[in-house]
Design an enzyme around this catalytic site. Structure first.
Site, PDB file in Angstrom:
ATOM      1  N   HIS A   1       0.907  -1.186   0.018  1.00 59.19           N
ATOM      2  CA  HIS A   1       0.024   0.033   0.059  1.00 59.19           C
ATOM      3  C   HIS A   1       0.932   1.230  -0.141  1.00 59.19           C
ATOM      4  CE1 HIS A   1       0.510   0.196   4.643  1.00 59.19           C
ATOM      5  NE2 HIS A   1       0.297   1.236   4.182  1.00 59.19           N
TER       6      HIS A   1
ATOM      7  N   ASP B   1      -0.444  -7.528   1.752  1.00 56.64           N
ATOM      8  CA  ASP B   1       0.006  -6.055   1.593  1.00 56.64           C
ATOM      9  C   ASP B   1       1.640  -6.196   1.763  1.00 56.64           C
ATOM     10  OD1 ASP B   1       0.698  -3.457   1.817  1.00 56.64           O
ATOM     11  OD2 ASP B   1      -0.190  -3.119   3.999  1.00 56.64           O
TER      12      ASP B   1
ATOM     13  N   SER C   1       4.217   2.933   8.309  1.00 54.71           N
ATOM     14  CA  SER C   1       3.774   1.636   7.360  1.00 54.71           C
ATOM     15  C   SER C   1       5.058   1.136   6.498  1.00 54.71           C
ATOM     16  CB  SER C   1       2.920   2.326   6.477  1.00 54.71           C
ATOM     17  OG  SER C   1       1.640   2.374   6.987  1.00 54.71           O
TER      18      SER C   1
END
Length: 490
Positions: A274, A320, A417
């Site tokens: 992502h 992911d 992230s």
């Protein structure tokens, strides 16, 4: 009145006795000689006879020397003496499984046949992987009722078949300065929108798909009501020099960090799929601990190939994961080094059975707050799967796991992230997760959600072998800093 004659005779008799030296009484010693019972062993004739067990020790109590006289052998004497003094400890047959019992004073000893051990010859409990990792420094595998130890890349198995010895100057998974310090944490990061996703594992092949930056030219907008599309460290503490050497930072065209990554090799960085939606173009920076101050250890690398998982689901953040191949190699040093990739089964049975892992990054220090300018690290406990699923309003697939605290204000947050979740085992750190998403940051009752790296180890290995697609084969022509994007269908 007595007769005078009688008196004369009595006096004469007494005088005679005195003159003869005789006595009516005998001495005490003489009396004892008469009355005492003579012991057999002390008899002159008996001493001339060879020792007899019944005579020496059964009819009377005997000494060890007397027993030795009978057996004329110290080992046989000891066997007899142990039983004679306190009974036969082997009488109850305490040795199991055809073991042989040997009596002792107040004890017994069992000699066991092969396959049995212990005081009473119990079946051998093999020191398999579930017991102290089979004695292995790193990977442990069970084969034919025994263990087979092996090591991560950059290590060789020692002569003892257990230890792992580094073959490189800067081996993976080693912290060369300082130690991890515990810090409470509540793991949560960006929250994906509500949508179900498939729960499946992957080891698919790689195929070239999109043109360079086709995906990045159209970044997906953050989900509605999402406090971030990145992830952060809330709470925690600064990574000291050398404590987080595998940390990478993805920076955009404005040289701003927006996602993290994990150094896997001199050419490869692991991150979240992502994150590829967060910037049209980006580079990778390593060795950075303070984004506002240069320390001389920083390196910035252009990306040559982006390998994104083809099953990545933007709505659920399932699959992911992505691997970046750099154009130029990273120079390893004390504060820049890779984390180790584990083996799948060992990662799930041993690493993820540890109490805690370590997450690090430059993310926000609190929900909706500013990004941190210094590299932070946080120790977070693993959360059991049932608690993880109950805590979330969104789907927790088989490719995800939770870590963090449900009440402490510490977690990964926006900006973290794609960053590393590593787990320490015997002073070596292995990649176990990728910071993926969460519902807010450090919210009560919520945990951070991570990509489960053990499900993708084969995929990662294939991705690391990928090479850039020649320009002529691409549907478009990449710019000078644009990487080729590949996919990996199952």
């Amino acid at each position: 009145m007595a007769n005078p004659l009688h008196l004369v005779l009595l006096g004469a008799a007494l005088a005679g006795l005195l003159l003869s030296g005789s006595s009516v009484f005998i001495s005490r010693r003489a009396a004892n000689d008469v009355l005492a019972r003579t012991r057999r062993a002390n008899s002159f004739l008996e001493e001339l006879k060879k020792g007899n067990l019944e005579r020496e020790c059964m009819e009377e109590n005997c000494s060890y020397e007397e027993a030795l006289e009978v057996f004329e052998d110290r080992e046989k004497t000891n066997e007899f003496w142990n039983k004679y003094v306190d009974g036969d400890q082997c009488e109850s047959n305490p040795c199991q499984n055809q073991g042989t019992c040997k009596d002792g004073l107040g004890m017994y000893t069992c000699s066991c046949v092969e396959g049995y051990e212990g005081q009473d010859c119990e079946p051998v409990t093999r020191k398999l992987c579930s017991l102290d990792n089979g004695g292995c420094d790193q990977f442990c595998k069970e084969e034919e009722n025994s263990v087979l130890c092996s090591c991560a890349s950059g290590y060789t198995l020692g002569d003892n078949g257990k230890s792992c010895i580094s073959t490189e100057l800067f081996p993976c998974g080693k912290v060369t300065l300082g130690r991890w310090r515990r810090s409470p944490a509540t793991n949560s990061s960006e929250g994906p929108p509500e949508a179900p996703g498939p729960e499946q594992q992957d080891d698919g092949n790689l195929t070239a798909t999109e043109n360079p930056f086709n995906l990045l030219d159209s970044p997906e907008p953050p989900p509605e009501d999402d406090s971030s599309s990145l992830v952060r460290i809330v709470g925690g503490q600064d990574c000291r020099d050398g404590e987080c050497p595998w940390q990478a930072l993805l920076v955009n065209e404005e040289n701003e960090g927006f996602c993290g990554g994990t150094i896997l090799s001199e050419y490869h960085v692991l991150t979240a799929a992502h994150c590829l939606h967060q910037a049209k173009r980006f580079k990778v920076r390593v060795g950075d601990r303070d984004t506002e101050h240069e320390e001389g250890n920083e390196e910035t690398h252009e990306v040559e190939v982006v390998v994104k998982h083809n099953r990545f689901v933007k709505e659920t953040y399932d699959f992911d994961i992505a691997v970046l191949r750099l154009k130029t190699p990273i120079t390893f040093r004390r504060n820049v080094a890779p984390a180790c990739l584990p083996q799948k089964d060992w990662a799930e049975s041993t690493l993820m059975a540890q109490k805690t892992g370590i997450v690090s990054g430059f993310g926000r220090t609190h929900e909706m707050g500013r990004l941190s300018t210094t590299l932070k690290m946080l120790e977070v406990p693993y959360v059991d799967r049932n608690s993880c699923k109950r805590s979330s309003s969104f789907t927790i697939t088989q490719n995800m796991f939770c870590a963090g605290y449900d009440a402490r204000p510490e977690d990964a947050c926006q900006g973290d992230s794609g960053g590393p979740h590593v787990t320490r085992f015997r002073d070596t750190y292995f990649v176990t997760g990728i910071v993926s998403w969460g519902e807010g940051c450090a919210r009560k009752g919520k945990f951070g959600v991570y990509t489960k790296v053990s499900n993708f180890l084969k995929w990662i290995e294939k991705s690391m072998r990928a090479r850039a697609v020649p320009v002529a084969e691409a549907a478009g022509t990449p710019g000078p800093t644009q990487p080729t994007i590949k996919g990996s269908p199952s």
